[in-house]
Design an enzyme around this catalytic site. Structure first.
Site, PDB file in Angstrom:
ATOM      1  N   THR A  91       0.828  -1.212   0.000  1.00  0.00           N
ATOM      2  CA  THR A  91       0.000   0.000   0.000  1.00  0.00           C
ATOM      3  C   THR A  91       0.859   1.257   0.000  1.00  0.00           C
ATOM      4  OG1 THR A  91      -1.876  -1.043   1.082  1.00  0.00           O
ATOM      5  CG2 THR A  91      -1.667   1.334   1.385  1.00  0.00           C
TER       6      THR A  91
ATOM      7  N   TRP B 235       3.554   1.918  -1.197  1.00  0.00           N
ATOM      8  CA  TRP B 235       4.306   2.192  -2.419  1.00  0.00           C
ATOM      9  C   TRP B 235       3.418   2.556  -3.595  1.00  0.00           C
ATOM     10  CZ3 TRP B 235       9.517   2.515  -2.328  1.00  0.00           C
ATOM     11  CH2 TRP B 235      10.143   2.023  -1.194  1.00  0.00           C
TER      12      TRP B 235
ATOM     13  N   GLY C 209      -3.054   5.749  -7.615  1.00  0.00           N
ATOM     14  CA  GLY C 209      -4.121   6.239  -6.771  1.00  0.00           C
ATOM     15  C   GLY C 209      -5.253   5.256  -6.568  1.00  0.00           C
TER      16      GLY C 209
ATOM     17  N   GLU D  39      -5.717   6.301 -16.074  1.00  0.00           N
ATOM     18  CA  GLU D  39      -4.691   5.277 -16.242  1.00  0.00           C
ATOM     19  C   GLU D  39      -5.201   4.274 -17.272  1.00  0.00           C
ATOM     20  OE1 GLU D  39      -2.140   4.904 -12.231  1.00  0.00           O
ATOM     21  OE2 GLU D  39      -4.163   4.187 -12.001  1.00  0.00           O
TER      22      GLU D  39
ATOM     23  N   ASP E 108       2.522 -14.754   2.065  1.00  0.00           N
ATOM     24  CA  ASP E 108       2.349 -15.480   3.328  1.00  0.00           C
ATOM     25  C   ASP E 108       0.898 -15.919   3.583  1.00  0.00           C
ATOM     26  OD1 ASP E 108       5.083 -15.000   3.903  1.00  0.00           O
ATOM     27  OD2 ASP E 108       4.562 -13.012   4.653  1.00  0.00           O
TER      28      ASP E 108
ATOM     29  N   HIS F  81       3.547  -4.959 -14.238  1.00  0.00           N
ATOM     30  CA  HIS F  81       3.411  -3.534 -14.543  1.00  0.00           C
ATOM     31  C   HIS F  81       4.302  -3.251 -15.737  1.00  0.00           C
ATOM     32  CE1 HIS F  81       3.263   0.776 -14.245  1.00  0.00           C
ATOM     33  NE2 HIS F  81       2.313   0.662 -13.334  1.00  0.00           N
TER      34      HIS F  81
ATOM     35  N   ARG G  83      -3.331  -2.885 -18.906  1.00  0.00           N
ATOM     36  CA  ARG G  83      -1.945  -3.151 -18.532  1.00  0.00           C
ATOM     37  C   ARG G  83      -1.387  -4.442 -19.146  1.00  0.00           C
ATOM     38  NH1 ARG G  83      -1.304  -1.922 -12.330  1.00  0.00           N
ATOM     39  NH2 ARG G  83      -1.740   0.176 -13.032  1.00  0.00           N
TER      40      ARG G  83
ATOM     41  N   GLU H 129      -5.399  -7.776  -1.722  1.00  0.00           N
ATOM     42  CA  GLU H 129      -4.721  -8.501  -2.815  1.00  0.00           C
ATOM     43  C   GLU H 129      -4.645  -9.997  -2.557  1.00  0.00           C
ATOM     44  OE1 GLU H 129      -0.950  -6.796  -3.920  1.00  0.00           O
ATOM     45  OE2 GLU H 129      -0.563  -8.338  -5.428  1.00  0.00           O
TER      46      GLU H 129
ATOM     47  N   ARG I  30      -6.348  -6.999 -13.537  1.00  0.00           N
ATOM     48  CA  ARG I  30      -6.949  -5.908 -12.755  1.00  0.00           C
ATOM     49  C   ARG I  30      -6.882  -4.578 -13.502  1.00  0.00           C
ATOM     50  NH1 ARG I  30      -4.518  -2.033  -9.375  1.00  0.00           N
ATOM     51  NH2 ARG I  30      -2.527  -3.054  -9.747  1.00  0.00           N
TER      52      ARG I  30
ATOM     53  N   SER J 239      -7.189  -1.465  -6.965  1.00  0.00           N
ATOM     54  CA  SER J 239      -6.766  -2.307  -5.843  1.00  0.00           C
ATOM     55  C   SER J 239      -6.822  -1.606  -4.493  1.00  0.00           C
ATOM     56  CB  SER J 239      -5.371  -2.862  -6.090  1.00  0.00           C
ATOM     57  OG  SER J 239      -4.516  -1.827  -6.487  1.00  0.00           O
TER      58      SER J 239
HETATM   59  C1  SIN Z   1       0.553   2.801 -11.109  1.00  0.00           C
HETATM   60  O1  SIN Z   1       0.628   3.868 -10.518  1.00  0.00           O
HETATM   61  O2  SIN Z   1       0.833   2.667 -12.300  1.00  0.00           O
HETATM   62  C2  SIN Z   1       0.101   1.595 -10.346  1.00  0.00           C
HETATM   63  C3  SIN Z   1      -1.305   1.728  -9.997  1.00  0.00           C
HETATM   64  C4  SIN Z   1      -1.927   0.373  -9.795  1.00  0.00           C
HETATM   65  O3  SIN Z   1      -1.223  -0.621  -9.716  1.00  0.00           O
HETATM   66  O4  SIN Z   1      -3.153   0.315  -9.759  1.00  0.00           O
END
Ligand code: SIN
Length: 547
Positions: A59, A61, A65, A131, A235, A256, A305, A391, A402, A407
């Site tokens: 989270t 990192w 958004g 995005e 885990d 990604h 993605r 997740e 996704r 997320s």
């Molecule tokens: C990103 O900022 O590209 C990642 C966002 C995400 O994984 O939903």
């Protein structure tokens, strides 16, 4: 595929020397676990167990958004359709509708708790960006590209203020099970190892509880190169599998498209270059200066993605201008790049790249697990008393791929829902039953071989020979599992990583098609008869997959 597939049935650890009782134990401290704790706390005694510090998970990192319909010109229906489209036929539409409908409330809730999301230029309204895969601007962000950190900060503070009992450096090993009055197998608590600052085991105890909530995130660290921090080792998913609960869609690992490429030998967590950079106009170029996404998909650089990651992988395999391990992101036209993306700017500058004036070298890396432990959006699983959110769960919201920024939203929505459900009613009390299962571990030094096999053979593009090679390597590592390995955090993690990796490889080998983020070179297209989920489950110490 394999005649072996053996995985430890429990994590080996010293005998328990202490016992604690509570209503609900939560394992994990990202958006989902903290939201659950907050929703439960006014009514229930809660112990939140995390193997590191609160903010060590994914989270903190997250850059892009949280996706939510907040613009009057946008609609819930469009967000639903975009999510279904990205999910490539495997989403559960009713779960998607519930998530998307509750997303705007989740954003307002976080703001009530003190989250400071970025405002637009003049009106003071929340700024919304776009995005990949979104047909409308609907990504709420904070600190430019520090959205996850703001969510983590907000929830950390709220959980502490609410008086939730937080136990850091505590590793959830395995659930303890028992029988209800009518003989149903159910969860009675969890075995926990207290760790010292070097990851050694100080003591082991049992926290008995009416419910255990797993919110431990995904397993990006089973890959050599990932956007995930070191703590993300699967885990909770491994724990649930050992408890006999099924996990679905594990083969759908989202890569990604753009982490900062920092050399051919780079391993571990890589700096993310958010998709929001493409949302603000950046384009992908290969080393010969040609557009990567032109003609590949109608949304070009803002395609879902999976499409972008696979197009980059194919282009890299053609080695334009002799470069086969990265492409470039051209963000030079984005005005005031540093103001909009401060942490990405810092990562680039520390690698010697000025993103305002230079191309950013990027490559795909493991980022998000679309599958997980089979659960409802309220966290319920097939085992009474075991709940899974975020997740670590497969709720049908993400399908085979996704949609970006769904997320964090799911973590807050599902965490709050499970907390509310368990506030209303706890599962029946359970009397524990002694089990005589012997635990085992693999040594932590096996992690390097595991990660390298997963990255080499189970990455964006998968071949049958590669999957067979990966299975052979993992089975060899599994043959080293023993009760004599010294129990440490790293050995627990290595054993959990092995368990999930074996499941991923089995599922990836079984799914003979390409769909979402599972791409096979021998079955390049989706196949109608594969429009179904695969379930992994441990039976008699072996990983089994069923359709
Ligand atoms: C990103 O900022 O590209 C990642 C966002 C995400 O994984 O939903």
């Amino acid at each position: 595929m394999s005649a072996n597939n053996r995985v430890p049935r429990q994590l080996a650890a010293p005998e328990p020397t202490w016992f604690v009782d509570t209503d609900v134990v939560i394992l994990g401290s990202g958006a989902a676990g903290l939201s659950a704790a907050l929703a439960l706390r006014p009514v229930r005694d809660v112990v939140l167990v995390t193997k590191d510090i609160l903010a060590a998970g994914s989270t903190n990192w997250a850059q892009g958004g949280l996706a939510a319909v907040l613009d009057p010109n946008d609609s819930i229906e469009l967000h639903v359709q975009d999510t279904l489209e990205a999910g490539a036929g495997l989403c559960d539409e009713s779960a998607v509708r519930e998530l998307v409908s509750e997303a705007p409330t989740a954003i307002r809730y976080l703001m009530e708790l003190g989250a400071a999301f970025d405002a637009g230029d003049s009106s003071g309204e929340i700024a919304l960006t776009r995005e990949g895969g979104h047909s409308h601007n609907r990504i709420v962000h904070a600190g430019g590209d520090q959205s996850g950190a703001e969510v983590q900060r907000t929830l950390d503070e709220s959980v502490r203020l609410a008086g939730v009992q937080v136990v850091e450096r505590a590793f959830g090993l395995d659930v303890v099970t028992g029988k209800t009055a009518n003989g149903t197998r159910a969860v009675a608590g969890v075995r926990v190892a207290m760790l010292d600052s070097n990851g050694g085991v100080e003591s082991v105890g049992i926290v008995t509880a009416r419910a255990v909530i797993i919110a431990t995130g995904g397993y990006g660290q089973v890959y050599a190169s990932t956007s995930n921090p070191p703590a993300v080792t699967g885990d909770g998913i491994a724990l649930a599998l050992r408890a006999g609960v099924e996990a679905n869609d594990l083969e759908f690992i989202q890569f990604h498209p753009t982490v900062l490429w920092s050399g051919p030998e780079a391993t571990g967590q890589q700096a993310l270059i958010s998709e929001a950079v493409r949302g603000e106009g950046a384009i992908l170029l290969d080393a010969a200066g040609q557009r990567v996404m032109a003609g590949v998909h109608p949304q070009e650089d803002l395609a879902p993605r999976d499409v972008v990651a696979s197009a980059i992988s194919r282009r890299m395999s053609e080695a334009p201008a002799g470069v086969d391990d990265h492409v470039y992101l051209d963000a030079r036209k984005i005005e005031k790049f540093e103001d909009r993306f401060p942490s990405i700017t810092a990562s680039c500058l520390s690698a010697g790249i000025d993103p305002q004036h230079e191309l950013i070298p990027v490559a795909p890396a493991a980022h998000y697990v679309c599958g997980g432990v089979k659960a409802t959006l309220d966290g319920a699983t097939s085992l009474q008393g075991l709940y899974v959110v975020g997740e670590a769960a497969c709720t049908g919201v993400h399908g085979a791929n996704r949609l970006a920024s769904n997320s964090l939203t799911e973590g807050v929505v599902a965490g709050t829902r499970v907390g509310r459900e368990l506030s209303w009613k706890l599962p029946e009390e359970v009397s524990t039953v002694d089990d005589d299962v012997e635990g085992a571990l693999i040594d932590s030094y096996h992690r390097a071989a595991l990660r390298s096999a997963m990255s080499r053979y189970v990455g964006v593009l998968r071949t049958p020979d590669g999957l067979t090679a990966a299975a052979r390597i993992l089975n060899t590592l599994g043959a080293n599992a023993s009760a004599d390995v010294v129990p440490t955090r790293k050995a627990f993690e290595a054993t959990n990583m092995l368990t999930v990796a074996i499941a991923v490889v089995e599922a990836a080998h079984t799914r003979q098609e390409s769909r979402g983020c599972h791409r096979r070179t021998d079955f390049a297209e989706p196949r109608t008869d594969w429009m179904r989920h695969l379930s992994c489950r441990i039976v008699d110490g072996r990983m089994e997959v069923s359709a």
